[in-house]
Every structure is written in C-alpha cells, then in structure tokens.
Motif scaffolding. Structure first.
Motif, PDB file in Angstrom:
ATOM      1  N   HIS A 175       0.840  -1.195   0.000  1.00 39.41           N
ATOM      2  CA  HIS A 175       0.000   0.000   0.000  1.00 39.41           C
ATOM      3  C   HIS A 175       0.879   1.251   0.000  1.00 39.41           C
ATOM      4  N   SER A 176       0.420   2.299  -0.650  1.00 37.94           N
ATOM      5  CA  SER A 176       1.109   3.579  -0.562  1.00 37.94           C
ATOM      6  C   SER A 176       0.772   4.227   0.777  1.00 37.94           C
ATOM      7  N   VAL A 177       1.718   4.944   1.341  1.00 40.18           N
ATOM      8  CA  VAL A 177       1.570   5.534   2.665  1.00 40.18           C
ATOM      9  C   VAL A 177       1.725   7.045   2.567  1.00 40.18           C
ATOM     10  N   SER A 178       0.845   7.766   3.249  1.00 38.97           N
ATOM     11  CA  SER A 178       0.896   9.225   3.271  1.00 38.97           C
ATOM     12  C   SER A 178       0.637   9.700   4.696  1.00 38.97           C
ATOM     13  N   PHE A 179       0.636  11.009   4.878  1.00 39.50           N
ATOM     14  CA  PHE A 179       0.348  11.565   6.197  1.00 39.50           C
ATOM     15  C   PHE A 179      -1.050  11.184   6.654  1.00 39.50           C
ATOM     16  N   ASN A 180      -1.980  11.019   5.713  1.00 32.51           N
ATOM     17  CA  ASN A 180      -3.345  10.633   6.081  1.00 32.51           C
ATOM     18  C   ASN A 180      -3.375   9.300   6.828  1.00 32.51           C
ATOM     19  N   ASP A 181      -2.455   8.384   6.475  1.00 38.41           N
ATOM     20  CA  ASP A 181      -2.417   7.097   7.157  1.00 38.41           C
ATOM     21  C   ASP A 181      -1.972   7.264   8.612  1.00 38.41           C
ATOM     22  N   LEU A 182      -1.007   8.155   8.836  1.00 38.50           N
ATOM     23  CA  LEU A 182      -0.593   8.449  10.205  1.00 38.50           C
ATOM     24  C   LEU A 182      -1.742   9.076  10.985  1.00 38.50           C
ATOM     25  N   CYS A 184      -9.688   1.625  10.133  1.00 41.03           N
ATOM     26  CA  CYS A 184      -9.204   2.930  10.586  1.00 41.03           C
ATOM     27  C   CYS A 184      -8.560   3.697   9.441  1.00 41.03           C
ATOM     28  N   PHE A 185      -7.896   3.008   8.505  1.00 47.17           N
ATOM     29  CA  PHE A 185      -7.286   3.687   7.373  1.00 47.17           C
ATOM     30  C   PHE A 185      -8.345   4.246   6.428  1.00 47.17           C
ATOM     31  N   LEU A 186      -9.494   3.592   6.389  1.00 48.25           N
ATOM     32  CA  LEU A 186     -10.588   4.116   5.569  1.00 48.25           C
ATOM     33  C   LEU A 186     -11.198   5.334   6.223  1.00 48.25           C
ATOM     34  N   GLU A 187     -11.340   5.307   7.543  1.00 48.52           N
ATOM     35  CA  GLU A 187     -11.940   6.434   8.263  1.00 48.52           C
ATOM     36  C   GLU A 187     -11.132   7.710   8.079  1.00 48.52           C
ATOM     37  N   GLY A 188      -9.826   7.594   8.172  1.00 48.80           N
ATOM     38  CA  GLY A 188      -8.995   8.782   8.141  1.00 48.80           C
ATOM     39  C   GLY A 188      -8.589   9.217   6.763  1.00 48.80           C
ATOM     40  N   ASN A 189      -8.802   8.361   5.760  1.00 47.78           N
ATOM     41  CA  ASN A 189      -8.308   8.663   4.426  1.00 47.78           C
ATOM     42  C   ASN A 189      -9.422   8.588   3.401  1.00 47.78           C
ATOM     43  N   TYR A 190      -9.861   7.366   3.048  1.00 51.38           N
ATOM     44  CA  TYR A 190     -10.747   7.191   1.913  1.00 51.38           C
ATOM     45  C   TYR A 190     -12.162   7.676   2.178  1.00 51.38           C
ATOM     46  N   PHE A 191     -12.642   7.621   3.430  1.00 52.15           N
ATOM     47  CA  PHE A 191     -13.988   8.085   3.698  1.00 52.15           C
ATOM     48  C   PHE A 191     -14.060   9.601   3.597  1.00 52.15           C
TER      49      PHE A 191
END
Length: 292
Positions: A179-186, A280-287
C-alpha cells in the motif's frame, strides 16, 4: 498482428519494423481471459445487497406494523425503504449521529430503517457501531457513554512514545503489504488511538456479520472523489460508495468486493491482491476524500 496467431500460454518474440533500419522487439505471452470479470459492471445492486434487502424487509415490516398499529402486515412494495443520512463534521458529527440513533431507538423507529449513510466524522460512529453484530438490538445509551468517555479523554496518550512506535510499526507493515503511505495514514492511526484503548484490526468486510440476517440497517460510507491540483471540488466531484459488500462508483457502474479495495486491477481483472486495509485507514483517508 492478430493475437490469435500467437501460441497460448507460451512466450513468443515478435518484431515490428519502425524504420528501414530500426525494429521494435516484443516478448509476448497470450493468456485466455475468458470468464467473469473481477470488477462488477452495472448499476443494479449486487446479489448480497439484494439478499440483505429481502431479509431486512421482514424486520422493517414488523416494526412498522407495531409502531403504526396496523391491522394487516405490510408486504412487498408496501414496505418502504427508509435511510438515515448523516453528514460530516468530526466529533460533532460523531456525537450527533449517536444521539439521533438513540432517539430513533426510544421511538421504536430504528428497526424501520434500512440504510444508514455517512461521511467523515459520522463514519467514526458508524464503524464503532458495526463492530457489534447486534448493536441496534441493544440500548444505545452505553454507546453514547462510551463515545463521551473517549471524546473527553486526554489525547496526549495518542502522542506518547509507545503510540509513536506503534504507528511506525503499522506504517512499515502497510508499506510491506504494497500500500502507498501518506500523512493521512498516520492521521488515521492517531484517530483510531483516540477512540480505542487497544489495537483495532477490524475491517470493512467484517461488518457483513452485522447485516447477515438483516438485523441492522446496511451501512453505506460515502467518500468524495476529486481531481487534485487541477480542478476545485466545485468544478469536479463524484461520490464513491463503501459498503461491507462492495466499493464503487454509481456514476460509472463499477464495483469491486470491499476486501479487494486497494488491490491492483487492469481491464477489469485483479492483477495484484493486497491485504485488506483496516477500517481505521478508511476512516482517516478514503472516507474523507479519494484522489485520482
């Protein structure tokens, strides 16, 4: 050159002339791609959601008959499809949705709802709800007290040394999974830490347990797809839907199973399967927003 002239499942070298003295060499392998696509094309509901609607209709019909004190049971098209639509707004949206659902429960109207949709902050409440397969059959006062506890709790623990080490480990694992990682994942991990005492490995596809017999409304999480650095959201935006069953764009009629979101596709085929992301990655990023 016709691909049919090449041997199937065997590598073949093909040369194409570019100029009088130059040639382009290809090494090709033809595979038979007959069979169903890994991307569902169409604007109809998937089979799993249609099956859910059939089961949920019985719950809604019984609830409406009781609330409205009807002499006869509602059947078929007489059973309405009711949706609760929640907006974004961080903690305010989260607490607001909890309060509204509790009010519907006190009025005996929660079982009359077929869908719950939300975006951004309201999805924080939704994902917490669907960790419990029978949440709508329980008193939501407990949920509200739990949410209040985490909202008012000191947030410094989310930035402790142990927490930072945990974030680093999780992000490294995510990179290893492809997966690609960005600040949104943090940011996603920080939010998750604020609302959970322990590591939460819950995934979107796990929520199928909470709708398996139509016992709860079906959650639809909404994300806004925009074109980054080219057009503003006022000029271009389109909705992407996430459910326990599928992720896709109603605008284009393209959907994939939720457990395959983040994997690599080409021409409707699954080329590289990646592990499903934690919710949690969906909540902070994709949603919140999906970038092209």
């Amino acid at each position: 050159m016709s691909l049919k002239s090449l041997p199937e499942d065997k590598e073949a070298k093909v040369t194409f002339p570019l100029t009088l003295n130059e040639h382009l060499k290809f090494q090709l392998k033809v595979n038979n791609c007959l069979g169903p696509l890994d991307v569902r094309l169409g604007r109809d509901l998937c089979g799993a959601e249609q099956d859910f609607l059939h089961k949920r209709k019985n719950v809604v019909a019984a609830a409406l008959q009781k609330v409205l004190k009807l002499d006869q049971e509602l059947r078929g098209l007489k059973v309405p499809v009711v949706a609760v639509m929640a907006t974004g707004g961080g903690v305010r949206a989260m607490s607001g949705l909890c309060g509204h659902l509790h009010a519907l429960q006190k009025l005996n109207l929660l079982d009359c709802v077929t869908y719950i949709t939300g975006t951004s902050g309201s999805t924080w409440a939704m994902t917490n709800l669907y960790e419990d397969a029978d949440w709508s059959q329980k008193d939501l006062v407990g949920l509200i007290h739990k949410a209040r506890k985490y909202i008012t709790k000191r947030k410094s623990r989310a930035f402790s040394m142990d927490a930072l080490k945990h974030y680093d480990m999780q992000l490294q694992q995510r990179v290893q999974e492809g997966h690609s990682v960005s600040f949104n994942d943090l940011w996603s991990l920080i939010i998750d830490r604020m609302f959970h005492d322990e590591l939460n490995d819950f995934k979107l596809s796990n929520q199928r347990q909470a709708v398996s017999v139509g016992q709860n409304p079906l959650p639809i999480y909404m994300a806004l797809n925009v074109k980054e650095n080219s057009q503003s959201s006022f000029e271009f935006k389109e909705w992407c839907e996430f459910s326990p069953y599928e992720v896709g764009f109603p605008k284009y009629g393209g959907f994939i199973p939720s457990e395959n979101f983040g994997s690599e596709f080409f021409m409707g085929r699954l080329m590289k399967k990646k592990p499903e992301s934690k919710v949690c990655f969906l909540e902070g990023n994709y949603f919140d927003k999906i970038n092209h």
